[in-house]
Design an enzyme around this catalytic site. Structure first.
Site, PDB file in Angstrom:
ATOM      1  N   THR A  32      -9.959  23.153  30.495  1.00 13.02           N
ATOM      2  CA  THR A  32      -9.113  22.368  30.630  1.00 13.02           C
ATOM      3  C   THR A  32      -8.374  22.519  31.845  1.00 13.02           C
ATOM      4  O   THR A  32      -8.072  23.665  32.346  1.00 13.02           O
ATOM      5  CB  THR A  32      -8.102  22.048  29.612  1.00 13.02           C
ATOM      6  OG1 THR A  32      -6.878  23.250  29.646  1.00 13.02           O
ATOM      7  CG2 THR A  32      -8.500  22.325  28.180  1.00 13.02           C
ATOM      8  N   ASN A  83      -4.681  30.321  28.581  1.00 11.79           N
ATOM      9  CA  ASN A  83      -4.451  30.975  29.747  1.00 11.79           C
ATOM     10  C   ASN A  83      -3.414  30.211  30.671  1.00 11.79           C
ATOM     11  O   ASN A  83      -3.052  30.830  31.660  1.00 11.79           O
ATOM     12  CB  ASN A  83      -5.816  31.053  30.645  1.00 11.79           C
ATOM     13  CG  ASN A  83      -5.824  31.534  31.971  1.00 11.79           C
ATOM     14  OD1 ASN A  83      -5.555  32.735  32.451  1.00 11.79           O
ATOM     15  ND2 ASN A  83      -6.091  30.501  32.890  1.00 11.79           N
ATOM     16  N   SER A 134      -0.516  36.743  27.775  1.00  7.40           N
ATOM     17  CA  SER A 134       0.685  37.409  28.070  1.00  7.40           C
ATOM     18  C   SER A 134       0.701  38.018  29.100  1.00  7.40           C
ATOM     19  O   SER A 134       0.215  37.647  30.460  1.00  7.40           O
ATOM     20  CB  SER A 134       1.128  38.259  27.046  1.00  7.40           C
ATOM     21  OG  SER A 134       2.498  38.717  27.149  1.00  7.40           O
ATOM     22  N   TYR A 148      10.210  34.104  33.561  1.00  9.72           N
ATOM     23  CA  TYR A 148       9.125  34.277  33.430  1.00  9.72           C
ATOM     24  C   TYR A 148       8.846  35.589  32.241  1.00  9.72           C
ATOM     25  O   TYR A 148       8.057  35.360  31.489  1.00  9.72           O
ATOM     26  CB  TYR A 148       8.157  34.879  34.615  1.00  9.72           C
ATOM     27  CG  TYR A 148       6.742  35.065  34.674  1.00  9.72           C
ATOM     28  CD1 TYR A 148       5.744  34.177  34.370  1.00  9.72           C
ATOM     29  CD2 TYR A 148       6.348  36.556  34.312  1.00  9.72           C
ATOM     30  CE1 TYR A 148       4.552  34.304  34.000  1.00  9.72           C
ATOM     31  CE2 TYR A 148       5.014  36.802  34.045  1.00  9.72           C
ATOM     32  CZ  TYR A 148       4.171  35.852  34.173  1.00  9.72           C
ATOM     33  OH  TYR A 148       2.865  36.145  33.718  1.00  9.72           O
ATOM     34  N   LYS A 152       7.073  35.262  28.398  1.00  6.28           N
ATOM     35  CA  LYS A 152       6.136  36.064  27.906  1.00  6.28           C
ATOM     36  C   LYS A 152       6.497  37.071  26.773  1.00  6.28           C
ATOM     37  O   LYS A 152       5.880  37.431  25.696  1.00  6.28           O
ATOM     38  CB  LYS A 152       5.587  37.086  29.219  1.00  6.28           C
ATOM     39  CG  LYS A 152       4.926  36.209  30.254  1.00  6.28           C
ATOM     40  CD  LYS A 152       3.553  35.172  29.578  1.00  6.28           C
ATOM     41  CE  LYS A 152       3.049  34.790  30.631  1.00  6.28           C
ATOM     42  NZ  LYS A 152       1.750  33.964  30.302  1.00  6.28           N
TER      43      LYS A 152
END
Length: 273
Positions: A32, A83, A134, A148, A152
């Site tokens: 994708t 991802n 992660s 960020y 995560k």
């Protein structure tokens, strides 16, 4: 035996490298991207073993539809690799509401929607492996990457909980935690806040500290580790990629345990009995 692997964010970086590695060895890949033209080379080379899908992972309905299309096309989904994601560089005070929400939408909620969508497929099959991208920054933090880091950390908590919920269905969960790699994660893929002069020293220290080329891993070197992870019947819950993450995390956690121990008696008094 060939697997069917659904991977998001396949236009560049780890996603593109790993998608091609899977195709080279004979796996089927659902890739994708937001721009299908970025997959033209893989489509021309691997033909009907790749199913390219245009997808914005932030769209929950589109995520569900993409999983269903992949299932109908290949008959199964053995592995989901979440991802897709990006870095947001800037201090927490500098971060706008829109930037904060968009960071969480892609890095956390997009991953959550696809995970929810694939679970019924994998439960019906009686097997599956969900791999969440992660970061070492899901375990320890750096300034200038606060949102960020937060996204995560959220992925870590979600995925560790999920692993306990789905193990009896034959579904494995793995968190991949790379240290820094020489992809465009901090370049073209990244966003930056409008800076405040008050944080110039913090920002300079951050960029000076990450300027050493020796600390950045080679993206292509991750391929054997990821292939081994895909094929492992009993995969780990967490897998570091690179040689920087584990020593860093160990150092930080040793410091945390020392601080917690120093405050043990005070903590215990809060129990009330």
């Amino acid at each position: 035996m060939a697997k069917t692997i659904f991977i998001t964010g396949a236009s560049r970086g780890f996603g593109k490298l790993w998608a091609e590695a899977f195709l080279q060895r004979g796996d089927n890949v659902v890739a994708t991207v937001r721009d299908l033209s970025t997959l033209d080379d893989l489509i021309s080379k691997y033909g009907d073993r790749i199913l390219p899908l245009e997808l914005n992972v932030n769209d929950r309905a589109a995520d569900i539809a993409a999983i269903q299309q992949a299932k109908q096309h290949f008959g199964s989904i053995d592995v989901l690799i979440n991802n897709a994601g990006y870095g947001l560089f800037g201090s927490i005070e500098e971060t706008t509401e829109q930037q904060a929400r968009e960071q969480m939408e892609t890095n956390f909620f997009g991953l959550l929607w696809l995970t929810q969508a694939v679970l019924p497929v994998m439960r019906e099959q009686g097997h599956g492996h969900i791999i969440q991208l992660s970061s070492v920054l899901g375990l320890v933090t750096l300034p200038i990457l606060g949102l960020y880091n937060a996204s995560k950390f959220a992925v870590e908590g979600l995925s560790e909980t999920l692993a306990a919920e789905v193990k009896d269905f034959g579904i494995n969960i793995t968190l991949i935690e790379p240290n820094g790699f020489a992809t465009d994660w901090s370049g073209a893929s990244a966003l930056r806040t409008e800076t405040l002069p008050a944080y110039d020293d913090v920002r300079k220290a951050f960029f000076d500290g990450t300027a050493n080329d020796a600390m950045w891993g080679i993206p292509e070197a991750t391929i054997p580790a990821v292939l081994k992870l895909i094929d492992e019947p009993n995969p780990p819950l967490r897998l570091f990629l690179g040689n920087q993450g584990l020593p860093w995390v160990k150092q930080v956690y040793d410091s945390r345990f020392a601080e917690w121990e120093n405050w043990r008696e005070i903590s215990a008094t809060a129990q009330g009995k």
